[in-house]
Design a protein around this motif. Sequence first.
Motif, PDB file in Angstrom:
ATOM      1  N   ALA A 149       8.848  21.507 -47.877  1.00 51.35           N
ATOM      2  CA  ALA A 149       8.429  20.155 -48.266  1.00 51.35           C
ATOM      3  C   ALA A 149       7.980  19.359 -47.044  1.00 51.35           C
ATOM      4  O   ALA A 149       6.978  18.634 -47.097  1.00 51.35           O
ATOM      5  N   SER A 150       8.710  19.494 -45.921  1.00 48.01           N
ATOM      6  CA  SER A 150       8.322  18.790 -44.694  1.00 48.01           C
ATOM      7  C   SER A 150       6.970  19.277 -44.203  1.00 48.01           C
ATOM      8  O   SER A 150       6.096  18.480 -43.837  1.00 48.01           O
ATOM      9  N   LEU A 151       6.776  20.572 -44.202  1.00 48.74           N
ATOM     10  CA  LEU A 151       5.522  21.146 -43.743  1.00 48.74           C
ATOM     11  C   LEU A 151       4.357  20.649 -44.590  1.00 48.74           C
ATOM     12  O   LEU A 151       3.296  20.271 -44.068  1.00 48.74           O
ATOM     13  N   ASP A 152       4.551  20.600 -45.892  1.00 43.29           N
ATOM     14  CA  ASP A 152       3.491  20.132 -46.786  1.00 43.29           C
ATOM     15  C   ASP A 152       3.176  18.661 -46.534  1.00 43.29           C
ATOM     16  O   ASP A 152       2.008  18.263 -46.521  1.00 43.29           O
ATOM     17  N   ALA A 153       4.212  17.852 -46.303  1.00 44.81           N
ATOM     18  CA  ALA A 153       4.007  16.423 -46.043  1.00 44.81           C
ATOM     19  C   ALA A 153       3.250  16.208 -44.738  1.00 44.81           C
ATOM     20  O   ALA A 153       2.355  15.353 -44.660  1.00 44.81           O
ATOM     21  N   TYR A 154       3.590  16.974 -43.705  1.00 43.14           N
ATOM     22  CA  TYR A 154       2.902  16.838 -42.424  1.00 43.14           C
ATOM     23  C   TYR A 154       1.444  17.276 -42.536  1.00 43.14           C
ATOM     24  O   TYR A 154       0.555  16.663 -41.946  1.00 43.14           O
ATOM     25  N   ARG A 155       1.208  18.324 -43.295  1.00 45.62           N
ATOM     26  CA  ARG A 155      -0.172  18.781 -43.494  1.00 45.62           C
ATOM     27  C   ARG A 155      -0.991  17.690 -44.194  1.00 45.62           C
ATOM     28  O   ARG A 155      -2.138  17.427 -43.820  1.00 45.62           O
ATOM     29  N   LYS A 156      -0.404  17.048 -45.182  1.00 43.79           N
ATOM     30  CA  LYS A 156      -1.109  15.983 -45.897  1.00 43.79           C
ATOM     31  C   LYS A 156      -1.368  14.783 -44.996  1.00 43.79           C
ATOM     32  O   LYS A 156      -2.314  14.016 -45.228  1.00 43.79           O
ATOM     33  N   ALA A 157      -0.522  14.602 -43.965  1.00 41.32           N
ATOM     34  CA  ALA A 157      -0.711  13.495 -43.027  1.00 41.32           C
ATOM     35  C   ALA A 157      -1.759  13.803 -41.959  1.00 41.32           C
ATOM     36  O   ALA A 157      -2.037  12.961 -41.103  1.00 41.32           O
ATOM     37  N   GLY A 158      -2.318  15.011 -41.996  1.00 40.62           N
ATOM     38  CA  GLY A 158      -3.398  15.351 -41.092  1.00 40.62           C
ATOM     39  C   GLY A 158      -3.045  16.298 -39.967  1.00 40.62           C
ATOM     40  O   GLY A 158      -3.902  16.648 -39.151  1.00 40.62           O
ATOM     41  N   PHE A 159      -1.791  16.734 -39.890  1.00 39.29           N
ATOM     42  CA  PHE A 159      -1.388  17.651 -38.828  1.00 39.29           C
ATOM     43  C   PHE A 159      -1.888  19.060 -39.118  1.00 39.29           C
ATOM     44  O   PHE A 159      -1.893  19.512 -40.263  1.00 39.29           O
ATOM     45  N   ARG A 160      -2.291  19.755 -38.024  1.00 39.83           N
ATOM     46  CA  ARG A 160      -2.740  21.141 -38.141  1.00 39.83           C
ATOM     47  C   ARG A 160      -1.982  22.064 -37.183  1.00 39.83           C
ATOM     48  O   ARG A 160      -2.236  23.258 -37.151  1.00 39.83           O
ATOM     49  N   HIS A 161      -1.064  21.488 -36.408  1.00 41.73           N
ATOM     50  CA  HIS A 161      -0.213  22.264 -35.508  1.00 41.73           C
ATOM     51  C   HIS A 161       1.245  22.033 -35.925  1.00 41.73           C
ATOM     52  O   HIS A 161       1.677  20.877 -36.061  1.00 41.73           O
ATOM     53  N   PHE A 162       1.987  23.111 -36.098  1.00 44.92           N
ATOM     54  CA  PHE A 162       3.363  23.004 -36.599  1.00 44.92           C
ATOM     55  C   PHE A 162       4.306  23.837 -35.740  1.00 44.92           C
ATOM     56  O   PHE A 162       4.014  24.994 -35.418  1.00 44.92           O
ATOM     57  N   GLN A 163       5.434  23.230 -35.390  1.00 41.96           N
ATOM     58  CA  GLN A 163       6.498  23.940 -34.687  1.00 41.96           C
ATOM     59  C   GLN A 163       7.665  24.072 -35.660  1.00 41.96           C
ATOM     60  O   GLN A 163       8.355  23.098 -35.958  1.00 41.96           O
ATOM     61  N   VAL A 164       7.860  25.288 -36.154  1.00 41.15           N
ATOM     62  CA  VAL A 164       8.882  25.543 -37.155  1.00 41.15           C
ATOM     63  C   VAL A 164      10.155  25.998 -36.453  1.00 41.15           C
ATOM     64  O   VAL A 164      10.161  27.017 -35.756  1.00 41.15           O
ATOM     65  N   LYS A 165      11.239  25.246 -36.625  1.00 44.22           N
ATOM     66  CA  LYS A 165      12.509  25.613 -36.010  1.00 44.22           C
ATOM     67  C   LYS A 165      13.133  26.786 -36.763  1.00 44.22           C
ATOM     68  O   LYS A 165      13.253  26.762 -37.996  1.00 44.22           O
ATOM     69  N   LEU A 166      13.533  27.798 -35.997  1.00 43.69           N
ATOM     70  CA  LEU A 166      14.199  28.966 -36.551  1.00 43.69           C
ATOM     71  C   LEU A 166      15.655  28.976 -36.094  1.00 43.69           C
ATOM     72  O   LEU A 166      16.023  28.277 -35.166  1.00 43.69           O
ATOM     73  N   GLY A 167      16.468  29.806 -36.744  1.00 41.23           N
ATOM     74  CA  GLY A 167      17.871  29.857 -36.346  1.00 41.23           C
ATOM     75  C   GLY A 167      18.832  30.135 -37.476  1.00 41.23           C
ATOM     76  O   GLY A 167      20.045  30.052 -37.297  1.00 41.23           O
ATOM     77  N   HIS A 168      18.291  30.464 -38.654  1.00 39.98           N
ATOM     78  CA  HIS A 168      19.144  30.992 -39.711  1.00 39.98           C
ATOM     79  C   HIS A 168      19.489  32.443 -39.363  1.00 39.98           C
ATOM     80  O   HIS A 168      19.170  32.927 -38.269  1.00 39.98           O
ATOM     81  N   ASP A 169      20.092  33.154 -40.271  1.00 37.53           N
ATOM     82  CA  ASP A 169      20.174  34.594 -40.161  1.00 37.53           C
ATOM     83  C   ASP A 169      18.746  35.144 -40.039  1.00 37.53           C
ATOM     84  O   ASP A 169      17.809  34.609 -40.652  1.00 37.53           O
ATOM     85  N   VAL A 170      18.564  36.189 -39.240  1.00 35.49           N
ATOM     86  CA  VAL A 170      17.219  36.704 -38.973  1.00 35.49           C
ATOM     87  C   VAL A 170      16.495  37.069 -40.264  1.00 35.49           C
ATOM     88  O   VAL A 170      15.314  36.731 -40.457  1.00 35.49           O
ATOM     89  N   ASP A 171      17.173  37.750 -41.175  1.00 35.24           N
ATOM     90  CA  ASP A 171      16.526  38.125 -42.436  1.00 35.24           C
ATOM     91  C   ASP A 171      16.136  36.896 -43.247  1.00 35.24           C
ATOM     92  O   ASP A 171      15.076  36.873 -43.888  1.00 35.24           O
ATOM     93  N   GLU A 172      16.969  35.867 -43.194  1.00 39.91           N
ATOM     94  CA  GLU A 172      16.635  34.621 -43.898  1.00 39.91           C
ATOM     95  C   GLU A 172      15.394  33.972 -43.283  1.00 39.91           C
ATOM     96  O   GLU A 172      14.527  33.452 -44.000  1.00 39.91           O
TER      97      GLU A 172
END
Length: 370
Positions: A149-172
Motif C-alpha cells: 500500500a505504501s509503495l502504491d501511494a508513493y508511486r501515485k505521488a510521482g516517485f519512481r525510485h523506491f528503497q524497500v526495507k528488508l528484514g523479515h525471514d528470508v523466504d518471507e
Amino acid sequence: MRITGLAAYSSDLHYDGTAYAFAGGRSYQHFTSTVVVLTTDEGLTGFGEVCPCGPSYMPAFAGGLPACLEELAPHVIGEDPRHTSRLHRKMDRALNGHAYAKAAIDIACWDLLGKAAGLPVHVLLGGLLTETMPLHRIVPLSDPAAMAASLDAYRKAGFRHFQVKLGHDVDEDIAMMRCLADGWQHGEVWVGDINGAWRRDQVARFSRSLQDLDLILEQPCASYEECLSFRQRAHHPIKLDECLTSVADVQRALKDDAMDAMALKVSKFGGLTPSRLIRDLCVAAGIPMTIEDAWGSGIATAAYAHLAASTPTPYLLNTTDLHRYNTTQLAHGAPEVTCGTMRLSNRPGLGAEPDFSLLSVPLVTAGSLN
C-alpha cells in the motif's frame, strides 16, 4: 571573517507514519535533531543540522552531540569559517572520531561561505550539474500488505525510485518482493535495503531466487568483508552504506571493486568537506551515489541537496526528501519537492534557516552570540 560564537539547539522530529522500521528489530517514532548556529564578527550567521537515525543505526548518538560540541567549540571560535578544510583538520586534531558532531559545524561553515560569497553552496561545490534531482522514497519494514500500500501511494505521488526495507525471514522477503514486483513499472529504480541484517548464505539465497528482478541490494551483510565476499557471487548490483564510515573506507572499496553504488550520508563522513572528496572519488571511479543523510529536517536536507545538485547527473543515482518524512519542519527554505523530484533555490548559502520557535533552549553556548 572569524567565528565569534557557537550555540546548539535540539528538537524531536516525529516520523510521519506509524513507525520507521528496518531490519534487526529497529523501529522509531521520533528522532532527535541538533541544530548548530555559528555567529561571526561580520554579522553573518551559519546553520548546520545533524540528526542520527536512532542510536543503533550508525556510530552517532544524539545524546552525545552536546558534549562533543562543547569540546570542539574552543577550537572553532576564532577561525575563519570560509577555510573549510583547514577548520576540519583542526577539529580532527581536537577530537578523535565523532564525525557526526563535526558535520554540524562543517555544514554551518559552508552556509557561511556561501553567504559571504553571495552564492548558493552548490556553486562552491562544483556548480549546478543536476538541476532536478530524482528522489527515492523509503518503504519501511512492515507486513507485506502495508508495504504494498505504501509503495502504491508513493508511486501515485510521482516517485519512481523506491528503497524497500528488508528484514523479515528470508523466504518471507523473497515472497514479498515477488508480490511487490507485480506492480513494477518501466523506468523505476528499486533498491532492497537489508541494513546489514543477513548472513552471506541468506543474502545469496535471496539474490539467487530473485535474479530475474531488476534490483539493487543495499548493505546485505554487516561487515565490509562479508559484503565483499558476497559481491563475488551476487546476482544483483551491490550498494554499500553502513560499512563505509571514512574516506579511507571508500578508497578501499574502490580499490577492491567492492560496490556498484554507494550511499553517501553527509553527517556520517563529517560534513560537506569530506563528502565532497568522496563524491569526486566516486565520480572518477564511475560509481553512482545516493546522496543523503541519516535523518533530519530542512537544514540537513538542504546540505546534502547542494552536494547532490553539484554532482554530474550520470553519477547521482538519487537523493531523498527527509524533511518531508516528519510531522513538523524545523526550518524555512528547505528544497522544493514536486512529483518525486527536488530542486534548490538560488539563495546564498544553504538557503534554509531554523524556526527557533520549534527548538529547545540552547544546549551549548560558547563565545559571543551577538
